[in-house]
Design an enzyme around this catalytic site. Structure first.
Site, PDB file in Angstrom:
ATOM      1  CB  SER A 104     -35.509 -14.677  -1.412  1.00  0.00           C
ATOM      2  OG  SER A 104     -37.530 -15.127  -1.093  1.00  0.00           O
ATOM      3  NE  ARG A 119     -24.143 -13.382  -3.535  1.00  0.00           N
ATOM      4  CZ  ARG A 119     -23.681 -13.674  -4.823  1.00  0.00           C
ATOM      5  NH1 ARG A 119     -23.396 -14.361  -4.984  1.00  0.00           N
ATOM      6  NH2 ARG A 119     -25.150 -13.171  -5.629  1.00  0.00           N
ATOM      7  CG  ASP A 157     -37.691 -13.481  -4.326  1.00  0.00           C
ATOM      8  OD1 ASP A 157     -36.000 -13.466  -5.374  1.00  0.00           O
ATOM      9  OD2 ASP A 157     -37.735 -12.795  -3.359  1.00  0.00           O
TER      10      ASP A 157
END
Ligand code: ADP
Ligand code: MG
Length: 466
Positions: A104, A119, A157
């Protein structure tokens, strides 16, 4: 926004079958599950859930994170699928289990099973992960322990949520958008390939795109920015980014409330320096759900919670103030969530699309009479319960725009979905008529099922390539 292609080019219709593994690394929890797809829009699932220890979120190396995950994966297999717990146990006839990894975070993908982290967000920060191929690092840890599992797909996700909803949603309607309102917020939707210019598409078709809408308007050109938002951002481990997310998602709503309460009482001595309220993340967003729902006489529940958690001896006015703040913060979050959903619905063009023409009769739905509508309702009913229509080639055309959602915030914050709906109505280009066509359904633990579905897709592509 990043608008990341997912390499997922078809949507499940509920007829897919097989046993697959899924690992879901959310912002708060790790879930390991096995999903047995029955092929009739239903599935069975076994799962293990573990909190991610804070030290793992800021581990020294990426391998350390996966070592933690594989330990849990191995324990899961020993409990639920012992025949797959070690390579020596796998008989000739059985091959390796395929695993879909739901991750996620924002990653750049170059194939179903290849991608690298762009990131860290939420509470994570493992610097050496940036740029490494996620599946390879995961696979290396699995191989170290001789577990017969292949990491077949890397799945955001939201993409998983979209696919899970598409598999389970009633009727033959496929889903437009998968959206998460949990620790963070993000959405993935179905785009026409020709519009994904960064891939130089040479063929027709669709691809799921991960919007990464959490980083919408980092420049704060349109987003509201209160002193509490500013304080939350400055104290976060990633100041200046995920500004949309910082106004919507579970990780931050408690922080906004905390700063608002602190400033509300700063002129008085109601809060002792020792109160937990002075600590970052002291208020979980489940506290907002409780405060927003508070209707006990004299706010006794909320006042007890304030005293119990934060050592605050709140009078009636203070307790009422906290409730008002919780309601305002939750409402603003849900309205911004509604804006994101509206943006995708409008971009999809599905609201303006000419009314679909019924395959058999050639009659536009809008002009169909009572008997035709009744017939269609019946077909929908039959389709929902038997899955029979899913396999037949008869298309049941609906005007429904289907959206799958997941995450504790939308599931538990009182009225979150209602506020999203009122926002959709308030947006002129959608209005009451458009809002009625939008169906929002919870894809509970959707990312796990979605990852299994992508692993299946990857398996089929692998077989085709061989
Ligand atoms: P993840 O985002 O890790 O997949 P969840 O969807 O469960 O996990 O979301 C966790 C987030 O939801 C946390 O930020 C938590 O504070 C928040 N949360 C948990 N329970 C509630 C609740 N009852 N009301 C509002 N927010 C909640
Ligand atoms: Mg999640």
């Amino acid at each position: 926004m990043d608008q990341i292609p997912s390499y997922v080019t078809s949507l499940p219709d509920g007829t897919d079958t097989g046993l697959y593994l899924a690992v879901d690394l959310g912002g708060t929890n790790l879930r390991v599950c096995s999903v047995d797809l029955h092929g009739d829009t239903t599935f069975s699932i076994e799962q293990l859930k573990a909190a991610i220890p804070p030290e793992i979120m800021v581990a020294k190396t990426f391998s350390e994170l996966f070592s933690f995950i594989v330990t849990r994966l191995h324990a899961f297999l020993e409990t639920h699928h012992a025949e797959y717990a070690h390579i020596d146990l796998v008989s000739e006839s059985k091959s390796r289990l395929l695993l879909g990894f739901t991750f996620s975070f924002a990653f750049e993908q170059s194939a179903l099973n290849r991608g690298s982290l762009m990131r860290w967000t939420k509470g994570f920060n493992i610097p050496d992960a940036i740029g490494q191929d996620i599946c390879s690092v995961f696979q290396a840890e699995i191989d170290k322990r001789n577990i017969p599992v292949t990491v077949a797909a890397l799945v955001n996700d939201t993409v998983g949520t979209l696919l899970a909803r598409s598999y389970t949603s009633p009727g033959t309607t496929t889903t437009l958008l998968g959206a998460i309102f949990g620790t963070g917020t993000n959405g993935a939707y179905v785009e026409r390939l020709e519009n994904i210019t960064k891939l130089n598409p040479s063929r027709d078709g669709i691809m799921v795109v991960n919007t990464e809408w959490g980083s919408f308007d980092n420049e704060l050109m349109v987003l509201p920015n209160t002193p509490y938002d500013k304080a939350v951002d400055i104290e976060s481990i990633h100041p200046g980014i995920q500004m949309f997310e910082k106004r919507i998602s579970g990780m931050y709503l408690g922080e906004i409330l905390r700063h608002a309460i602190l400033s509300m009482v700063s002129s008085t001595s109601e809060i002792s320096p020792e109160s937990r309220l002075n600590q970052q993340f002291a208020i979980d967003s489940s506290f907002l759900s409780m405060a927003a729902a508070e209707d006990s006489p004299d706010f006794v529940v909320l006042r007890f919670q304030l005293s119990h958690h934060f050592g605050i001896d709140a009078d009636l006015d203070t307790a009422e103030g906290v409730k008002v703040l919780a309601l305002a913060i939750g409402k603003r979050a849900a309205r911004l969530a509604g804006v994101a959903i509206a943006g995708v619905v409008l971009k999809s063009g599905r609201l303006e699309a000419p009314k679909k023409v019924d395959v058999e009769s050639g009659v536009s739905r809008r002009h169909r009479g009572f008997w035709a509508s009744l017939f269609e309702s019946f077909r929908n009913f039959v389709g929902r319960w038997s899955g029979w229509l899913l396999r037949s080639k008869i298309e049941v055309h609906e005007d429904v725009i289907d959206i799958g959602v997941d995450g504790s915030l939308i599931e538990f914050y009182p009225g979150f979905e209602d506020t999203i709906r009122s926002t959709l109505r308030d947006i002129h280009a959608i209005g009451l008529a458009g809002e009625r066509r939008i169906r929002i359904g919870i894809a509970k633990d959707g990312s796990g099922i979605g990852a299994a579905l992508v692993a299946r897709m990857a398996g089929i592509e692998l077989e085709r390539a061989l």
